[in-house]
Design a protein around this motif. Structure first.
Motif, PDB file in Angstrom:
ATOM      1  N   THR A   9      14.282  27.101  23.878  1.00  0.00           N
ATOM      2  CA  THR A   9      13.754  25.900  24.531  1.00  0.00           C
ATOM      3  C   THR A   9      14.311  24.638  23.875  1.00  0.00           C
ATOM      4  N   ARG A  10      14.325  24.621  22.553  1.00  0.00           N
ATOM      5  CA  ARG A  10      14.865  23.464  21.829  1.00  0.00           C
ATOM      6  C   ARG A  10      16.336  23.258  22.164  1.00  0.00           C
ATOM      7  N   THR A  15      20.199  19.318  26.130  1.00  0.00           N
ATOM      8  CA  THR A  15      21.113  18.971  27.227  1.00  0.00           C
ATOM      9  C   THR A  15      20.404  18.742  28.561  1.00  0.00           C
ATOM     10  N   GLU A  16      19.128  19.120  28.647  1.00  0.00           N
ATOM     11  CA  GLU A  16      18.376  18.990  29.903  1.00  0.00           C
ATOM     12  C   GLU A  16      17.309  17.904  29.764  1.00  0.00           C
ATOM     13  N   LYS A  38       6.712  34.671  29.031  1.00  0.00           N
ATOM     14  CA  LYS A  38       7.094  33.274  29.266  1.00  0.00           C
ATOM     15  C   LYS A  38       8.442  33.191  29.960  1.00  0.00           C
ATOM     16  N   MET A  39       8.613  32.110  30.704  1.00  0.00           N
ATOM     17  CA  MET A  39       9.895  31.883  31.375  1.00  0.00           C
ATOM     18  C   MET A  39      10.204  30.396  31.383  1.00  0.00           C
ATOM     19  N   LEU A  40      11.438  30.084  31.084  1.00  0.00           N
ATOM     20  CA  LEU A  40      11.926  28.716  31.050  1.00  0.00           C
ATOM     21  C   LEU A  40      12.848  28.521  32.249  1.00  0.00           C
ATOM     22  N   VAL A  41      12.657  27.438  32.992  1.00  0.00           N
ATOM     23  CA  VAL A  41      13.445  27.195  34.197  1.00  0.00           C
ATOM     24  C   VAL A  41      14.050  25.804  34.142  1.00  0.00           C
ATOM     25  N   SER A  42      15.372  25.735  34.332  1.00  0.00           N
ATOM     26  CA  SER A  42      16.069  24.461  34.499  1.00  0.00           C
ATOM     27  C   SER A  42      16.591  24.410  35.928  1.00  0.00           C
ATOM     28  N   ASP A 106       9.899  17.849  28.288  1.00  0.00           N
ATOM     29  CA  ASP A 106      11.032  16.947  28.122  1.00  0.00           C
ATOM     30  C   ASP A 106      11.309  16.785  26.626  1.00  0.00           C
ATOM     31  N   SER A 107      12.133  15.838  26.248  1.00  0.00           N
ATOM     32  CA  SER A 107      12.548  15.699  24.850  1.00  0.00           C
ATOM     33  C   SER A 107      11.381  15.435  23.909  1.00  0.00           C
TER      34      SER A 107
END
Length: 302
Positions: A9-10, A15-16, A38-42, A106-107
């Motif tokens: 995630t970090r 970049t996202e 868990k799932m991370l989506v961009s 977000d950041s």
């Protein structure tokens, strides 16, 4: 597993601008998504899983629509795995249900990640107020998971006993990985308890099993020939536990041949065989319970 996920995630947040995090915070019955998945989506990528199948595909697409809209506050979606359900149908028919929390990252979230990664035994919490926020009486939902090391069970053999063992270990906080060499195995396809399922060539199995003190290797392949291939590639490697399913006669023959071929008795002695505690088990679930009991015994001894 938590540390690896949040490291990813970090990395993505470098970049996202925004990511959607989906976390399974509750599950019942034969749900493919278990608590803590868990799932991370961009916009273009995804990482992790919330259970797979049409449900996961649908929710990934939904998460991507959220990224084109203003930032949102945390919310949950209920998914019922039954086509007769009047609402919240997941599109799957495996029965059971699960609840997925959605978070907009977000950041600014990087500082929270740093705090999670800094403490090897940290507890990560999820609620409608955010991630790692204090638990309050008016929280609509709350789920916590430990950042401590999760024991990993590598079940080599995706047949009926492998499926039963996956089901039992899913109740015991093991991270389950199933490997088999047979394509389109129905019991592998029916296994909704494993974090990963792979069809591989047993001739290279050592490449799929990282050596670690939290890894438990359970060999229950199709027969003597495949057991022989597997054990020859894993003897002497660093695992918390390595066990082999089979009759005393089969195992005695296998070990005799290993010694004749130059394998060391000290490495052979580290193999638990026949696998499991002796409870006169006969059925797949009885064998699974005997094996699970042995894993618990080994895990809790140190």
């Amino acid at each position: 597993m938590i540390a690896a996920f949040y490291n990813k995630t970090r990395e993505w947040l470098a970049t996202e601008d925004r990511l959607v995090l989906m976390v399974v915070i509750a599950n019942e019955g034969s749900s493919p998504g278990r608590k803590g998945f868990k799932m991370l989506v961009s916009k273009n990528e995804m990482f992790g899983t919330i259970g797979g199948g049409i449900m996961e595909h649908k929710l990934v697409e939904y998460a991507r629509t959220l990224l084109s809209k203003p930032q949102f506050t945390p919310f949950v979606k209920h998914q019922i795995h039954d086509k007769l359900a009047t609402k919240d149908q997941s599109g799957m028919i495996c029965s059971g249900r699960q609840t997925i929390a959605f978070y907009d990252l977000d950041s600014a979230f990087v500082s929270t990640i740093d705090a999670i990664l800094a403490d090897a035994n940290a507890k990560v919490t999820y609620s409608n107020f955010g991630i790692n926020t204090p638990k309050t009486a008016n929280a609509e939902w709350f789920f916590g998971e430990s950042n401590a090391v999760i024991p990993k069970a590598y079940i080599i053999g995706g047949g009926h006993v492998g499926l039963a063992l996956s089901e039992v270990l899913s109740l015991l906080d093991f991270e389950i990985h199933v490997l088999d060499h047979r394509e389109n195995l129905n019991t592998m396809q029916a296994n909704q308890f494993a974090a990963t399922k792979q069809t591989i060539n047993f001739e290279t199995i050592e490449q799929h099993l990282p050596e670690a003190n939290d890894s438990y290797v359970i060999i229950m392949s199709f027969g003597y020939r495949t057991d022989d291939i597997i054990i020859r590639r894993l003897l002497g490697r660093n695992f918390k536990y390595i066990g082999l399913l089979g009759s005393k006669e089969k195992i005695a023959t296998l070990f005799k041949n290993l010694l004749a071929d130059g394998y060391h008795q000290t490495d052979i002695d580290k193999v638990f065989a026949p696998i499991g505690l002796d409870i006169k088990s006969e059925t797949a679930h009885e064998i699974a319970i005997s094996v699970a009991a042995q894993l618990i015994k080994i895990k809790n001894q140190t």
